[in-house]
Design an enzyme around this catalytic site. Structure first.
Site, short mmCIF file in Angstrom:
data_model
loop_
_atom_site.label_atom_id
_atom_site.label_comp_id
_atom_site.label_asym_id
_atom_site.label_seq_id
_atom_site.Cartn_x
_atom_site.Cartn_y
_atom_site.Cartn_z
CD GLU A 269 8.15 -5.53 27.17
OE1 GLU A 269 8.11 -6.98 26.77
OE2 GLU A 269 8.89 -4.80 26.76
CG ASP B 297 10.40 -20.35 39.13
OD1 ASP B 297 9.39 -19.43 39.18
OD2 ASP B 297 11.36 -20.36 37.96
#
Length: 421
Positions: free
Chosen positions: A196, A246
């Site tokens: 990444e 979340d």
């Protein structure tokens, strides 16, 4: 770095009065959901939230627009480029082992949260073959030096599991306070072996004309733009983590998760801590934007002309999408629906529209459904499919997916044209 970034945003809200990190900070972030907020005094620290809470703000910073943003992220994911190792970084100016996580501005966002949570933190680890992984992981602070880290079974989990099975700890660096090209890269889902950090480097090259710069911090590369950096170890020990809100705004359950021991803190002078509001627009953007190129690529394999993909804020930029296509054959709309589900398995609902519909305007999307859709012929339902564990209505991650083909019939297109001057 974050302070300089915030100053370029004319819509910035600055809160000068003292703000408590437990629950009070959340009230401001909810009040100004789509505007960046800088808190000048959270227990003596500077904190920022909602920094990247709109698609347009992200695109402007990356020197593109909201339509081209998808293609920018796609190019970085498909063709990562090497980062540049340098000898110094501003975060090295302050280094100590004498710190307490409880004294840092780590917020407790909601009343039922299991504790204060790192939400914008990314974890960087290197495996024995030299592969470097960077990924987002929430961490619940337990005491002065430890936290519980949520590891889903992906790359960092695999690295940790290999060590834990041998009774060993995984050496990691934890970074907080990074610009958007790093955050978007850290949120991507790539094959094991694709770093990444290299995706972030390509985003930096495409947007700013230069590669990402990193400092090797005791063997692990760390972006020099980070505000806070921690040396830490993920141990084999499991402890309770949660509850935690979340992306859907509902509480996730308590699980046994690995224990992280924080060993050393580095930070820049006058650092800005990034408070990423769970279930906020910034959370939506960081989770959703890297998924849009995957949906786009999947649909393009079955429909040649795909004009755009948008994961919608109403669906938490995770469960609902809109796809714009040009039909060449009847049935293209339904094929696009099925391909979108394949491109993002967590997707629950998708609307496919023609190219004359602005997918960033919810009213236009609803108008297309109102005037171009009939449920008995244009609705696609896929029962008992694997969906998202974040959907509270799913049962054991099984869900019914449904798609709406709101495209014009090819043999009657003129009957569906909107009047224009």
């Amino acid at each position: 770095m974050l302070r300089e970034i915030l100053q370029i945003f004319k819509e910035l809200i600055v809160i000068k009065e003292p703000v408590k990190k437990e629950l009070e900070l959340t009230k401001y972030l909810l009040k100004y959901r789509d505007r960046p907020v800088l808190f000048e005094n959270v227990d003596g620290w500077k904190v920022a939230g909602n920094i990247w809470s709109t698609r347009d703000r992200i695109a402007r910073f990356l020197n593109t627009d909201r339509v081209k943003l998808l293609h920018l992220i796609a190019e970085a994911m498909e063709d990562p480029s090497p980062y540049k190792t340098v000898e110094s970084a501003s975060f090295m100016e302050n280094s100590t082992r004498d710190f307490s996580l409880l004294e840092l501005p780590v917020p407790k966002y909601y009343p039922k949260d299991g504790g204060p949570y790192f939400t914008s933190a990314m974890v960087i680890a290197k495996d024995e073959n030299g592969f470097v992984n960077m990924s987002f992981h929430r961490m619940m602070v337990r005491d002065d030096k430890t936290a519980a880290i949520r590891l889903v079974p992906r790359h960092l989990y695999a690295m940790w599991k290999e060590k834990a099975d041998k009774g060993e700890e995984l050496d990691v660096r934890i970074v907080v306070g990074n610009p958007i090209h790093l955050l978007l890269a850290g949120a991507t889902s790539t094959a094991y072996g694709v770093s990444e950090l290299e995706i972030a480097s390509k985003l930096s090259e495409l947007s700013f004309g230069k590669p990402l710069e990193v400092l090797e911090l005791n063997g692990i590369p760390v972006p020099v733009e980070s505000e806070f950096v921690f040396e830490a170890k993920i141990t084999p020990e499991l402890v309770e983590e949660g509850p935690f809100v979340d992306i859907t705004g509902t509480y996730d359950r308590v699980r046994k998760q690995p224990l992280v021991v924080f060993e050393r803190l580095y930070h820049v002078d006058e650092p800005v801590f990034h408070a990423l509001l769970p279930g906020g627009y910034e959370h939506f953007m960081l989770m959703g934007l890297p998924k849009e190129p995957q949906i786009y690529a999947s649909v393009k394999r079955v429909v040649p002309k795909v004009h755009g993909v948008r994961l919608t804020e109403g669906g938490a930029m995770w469960l609902h999408a809109v796809v714009s296509i040009t039909k060449q054959h009847e049935g293209d709309g339904k094929n696009a629906i099925l391909a979108a589900f394949a491109g993002h398995p967590s997707l629950k609902h998708v609307v496919v529209v023609d190219e004359d519909i602005n997918i960033y305007d919810d009213r236009e999307i609803e108008w297309a459904i109102a005037t171009r859709f009939q449920a008995d012929r244009d609705l696609v339902i896929v029962p008992n499919a694997r969906g998202s564990s974040l959907d509270p209505s799913a049962q054991k991650s099984l869900t019914a997916k449904w798609g709406i083909d709101a495209t014009k019939p090819l043999d009657r297109k003129e009957e569906f044209e909107r009047a224009k001057l």
